[in-house]
Write an enzyme that holds these catalytic residues in place. Sequence first.
Site, PDB file in Angstrom:
ATOM      1  N   CYS A  86       0.849  -1.198   0.000  1.00 61.45           N
ATOM      2  CA  CYS A  86       0.000   0.000   0.000  1.00 61.45           C
ATOM      3  C   CYS A  86       0.887   1.251   0.000  1.00 61.45           C
ATOM      4  CB  CYS A  86      -0.955  -0.072   1.199  1.00 61.45           C
ATOM      5  SG  CYS A  86      -2.174   1.229   1.260  1.00 61.45           S
ATOM      6  N   HIS A 203      -3.082  -5.752   0.665  1.00 61.53           N
ATOM      7  CA  HIS A 203      -2.660  -5.855   2.065  1.00 61.53           C
ATOM      8  C   HIS A 203      -2.532  -7.314   2.483  1.00 61.53           C
ATOM      9  CE1 HIS A 203      -3.104  -1.650   3.505  1.00 61.53           C
ATOM     10  NE2 HIS A 203      -3.898  -1.542   2.467  1.00 61.53           N
ATOM     11  N   GLU A 205      -1.273  -8.405   5.179  1.00 64.00           N
ATOM     12  CA  GLU A 205      -1.504  -8.533   6.628  1.00 64.00           C
ATOM     13  C   GLU A 205      -2.986  -8.583   6.963  1.00 64.00           C
ATOM     14  OE1 GLU A 205      -1.114  -5.810   5.075  1.00 64.00           O
ATOM     15  OE2 GLU A 205      -2.086  -4.128   6.093  1.00 64.00           O
TER      16      GLU A 205
END
Lengths: 237, 740, 91
Positions: A86, A203, A205
């Site tokens: 990002c 993303h 995560e």
Amino acid sequence: MRFAVVVFPGTWSDCDFHYVISEVLHQPVKYVWHRERSLDDVDCVILPGGFSYGDYLRAGAVAGRSPVVESLGGFVERGGYVLGSCNGFQILCEAGLLPGALMRNECLQYRCQSTHLVVEQVETPFTRGLRRGQVLTMPISHGEGKYHADPETLALLRKRNQIVFRYATAEGAVTRAANPNGSVENIAGVASPEGTVLGLMPHPERAAEAAIGGTDGLLLFQSLLGTLVEDGSFLKR
Amino acid sequence: MTGAEPKVTVDLARALGLTGEEYDRIVKRLGREPSYTELGLFSALWSEHCAYKHSRVFLRRLPQTGPRVLQGPGENAGAVDIGDGWAVVFKIESHNHPSFIEPFQGAATGVGGILRDIFTMGARPIAILDSLRFGDPDDPKTRKLIEGVVSGISWYGNCFGCPTVGGEMAFAPEYAGNPLVNVLCVGLVRADEIFRARAAGVGNPVFYVGNKTGRDGIHGATMASATFDEHAEERRPTVQVGDPFTEKLLLEACLEAMRTGAIVGIQDMGAAGLACCTSEMPARSGTGMEVEISRVPQREWGMTPYEILLSESQERMLLVAARGREEEIRRVFAKWELDAVQIGQVTEADELVVRERDEVVARVPVAALADGPRYEKPTTEPADLAGLRAFDPLSLAEPRDLGATLATLLGAPTIASKEWTFRQYDQQVGINTLVLPGSDAAVLRVKGTRRALAVKTDGNGRQVFLDPRRGAAMAVCEAARNVSCAGGRPIGVTDCLNFGSPERPEILWQFAEAIDGIAEACRHLDLPVVGGNVSFYNETSGQAVLPTPVIGVVGLLEDAARHSTQGFKAAGHRVALLGGEAVSLGGSEYLWTLHRRLAGALAPLDLELERRVQAAVQNAVEAGLVASAHDCAEGGIAVALAECCVTGRQRVGAQIALPGGIRGDLALFGEGPSRIVVSVEPARVRAFEALMAESAIPWRWIGATGGERLRMAVGEADAIDAPLERLESAWRSGFERHMA
Amino acid sequence: MKVRVLIRLRSSILDVQGSAVKRALGGLGFDDLDDLRVGKMIELEVRAASPEAARGRVDEMCRKLLANPLLEDYTVEVLPAGDLAQARAGR
């Protein structure tokens, strides 16, 4: 493997990466403030998502010139790994550590949604446990994620196999409808020629636990850690 | 005092929004004429927005205590114990007036304000929900408002890094001239580390931290206390501009400074800015405060004390530190590149003294400022209400094609998918969101524990308009029912009460009745109201908005893994309806969408039944017995079932049989409280039946899932047989087609 | 020394914001537009011995941070004294 998560003023995925690395992957991890230069005791540096410096000038522009980012070049030369997601991807491009640039989404709106990524390049530390053509599911959340590179750069990227992920359908087809932000050639992630620096808009995560968006994001870490290939329980090439 | 200041007269007081009587009261209280600066302080602190002049006598009726309540109303936000040493901090607030004048910045600063209310308590914000009301999206002017508000929320929340996980959007012409923008924020804090807006400890230093002060938003609090006319757009200069990046730094700096133990009390400079903080903080602690106004960091040249005190520049806080620990505060804020300047100290005398380069420009008892006038104005039931309620919707002809009617309702902007809105919001940052927007309630895990929170806002203005007391009680029930459907046990309420001008007896009647309805429902459901906001004067050129109490409910799940969502999961599951049979087309979405009528009586509300139905569904979800649970709301059971069919991971059809004996449109689209649709896997049917028998609630099997169609019979008659594809496309495009 | 920097997307790069604004103007009846580009303006007050020195300094700022050469072109304009203040007052 020892991880560092870099914190810029305005970073917000720092805690999420920290949580996944320590609580899900059980690896040592620490925060590194943007003014620090020393990365000596670290194997992998994470540049997380957020709005560093508000992204008021250009996304990632100010952070891309910070002390910690300036020391990344040397860190990579010494064999370190860098993952930018990002805002982290935007910063890596602004710093010249990855080619190209990220522009305002074609729809002119912020986009937070689930996306499918087709794996194009498995010769990187982050994707070596994956299969070419494998489809991963990970969310995006950005306003400026339209990847841009001029034709010469694109040709070079293709030639050196630096394009790692493209936005695709659930079946892995690279279509215009599957492109959430207007990125050129649906590019979602690119790597340095050696593969040790990876930048992607999605993303990982946020896709690291079954209860929260699935576990496809973990595959990048497990590739890096070697657990994917070694334990044999995951897809092999 | 400088000669350029206007002369203080009763006319000036009136121009600043005070009444003649209020001015007399000020003179009497001070024993002299106020200075210009002092008059400014009173005009802001005694505005409706700050002083709750017209609402306070009614608000006392709300239940505000309970065994879990750690902080009730009167602070920056409420706090409720959730176990394991954690507390949830939450509050809802309106930013209606600023959002109408400048939609993007108005909505953005609304988000900023409520975030600060949460983190001044020491809590890290984990979720935002927005409750929005607009006119008909067919109108291009309304579309511009929607675009501005949604992108303002998106910009501020996303940049700051707090996920927007829910909320609702509804549309009615009464909101066209006065949209509602209510924002709820939820945060987490250790229960023994809650900070409060206190100025304790005589001699303690007072720090100004955060952004510099400009002339933004002077008299914003007064603006929020006035109705609009056609000149509203000329008031644009008073709108504040948001800076989410600085807010993020302020969050991290405040939480870090709090961890040092050097902070005694802290308050957000929101409405009425520095004036509000310097009087409310000492008033709560029985102290006084002295400030030197020239020390306030300023962004513009030549600002007067009046302007500095009343500025509503964003991203600023006032904090009281422990004497001798000033350096610790300065060091933390310097790390985050923010101003932290000592501007004064806590004093013993019960007064606020403001100096400008040692010259006193205001000296006022803090109690006089913080303790504004309270009115108990007359209330009158609107003359035409009984007539409106007497209307019988069944006097209208029943539509011939009920399947087409269902598609029409699914495509009504209020019911249709709001994906256009939600995909502009970051919904996941913090990786806590277990249930994303688009189900009954958002569910967020509490890291470090097994628990989770479920959060929902609700408030149906049409129902409250027709029957304020029952309608408001229904809003509480519906928000709590949504939380229950997700598996949460409701533990606290925050309310945002949006009404027209309280100076009109008919509006104040709506308000008083609504409060009684909320109080009654909360008492029955054991729900404390721990904070909220009153927004009056929501009218333009004499047209008030629908009376809209927006109710935010927070619920607790003991086991985060045991939560439920609304979408059907697979074919072959049995479908049951829990709860009451009583429904009505009065005030329904059906009556509005098909006939453009706002009339009729609401279905009866049985609070005891409501409580038992909610407990039954909570127990069923907690025991893992249901595959899905969905509340029946706007559009009745037919819309609820269609939503179950098309909002899961894949489309799943259903065959449903409802009892006959009533008209098809009433059975399918009639709205009533205490009704929940659940689906149950075959293997769990017996355990589910046993649990329902124990729950002592009315319930029945109404059908099964499967296929690619939704088929519904009412009695012997086949009422609906529609392909899911058609229903889904109506639902998906109903709102988005206006915005594309 | 007062300096104004204008930054815009290079002509080879699609300006989605510009296209959207152009469409919006068309919707309001301004259909006599051939092109529209959105950019940004940065005003600076620089301490420098001469206009040339100021220009050189700001040019360096552009290359190092203010503009992204992959995407953007920029122009640097040294303003006569007083212009910036006037420009502000006139806003």
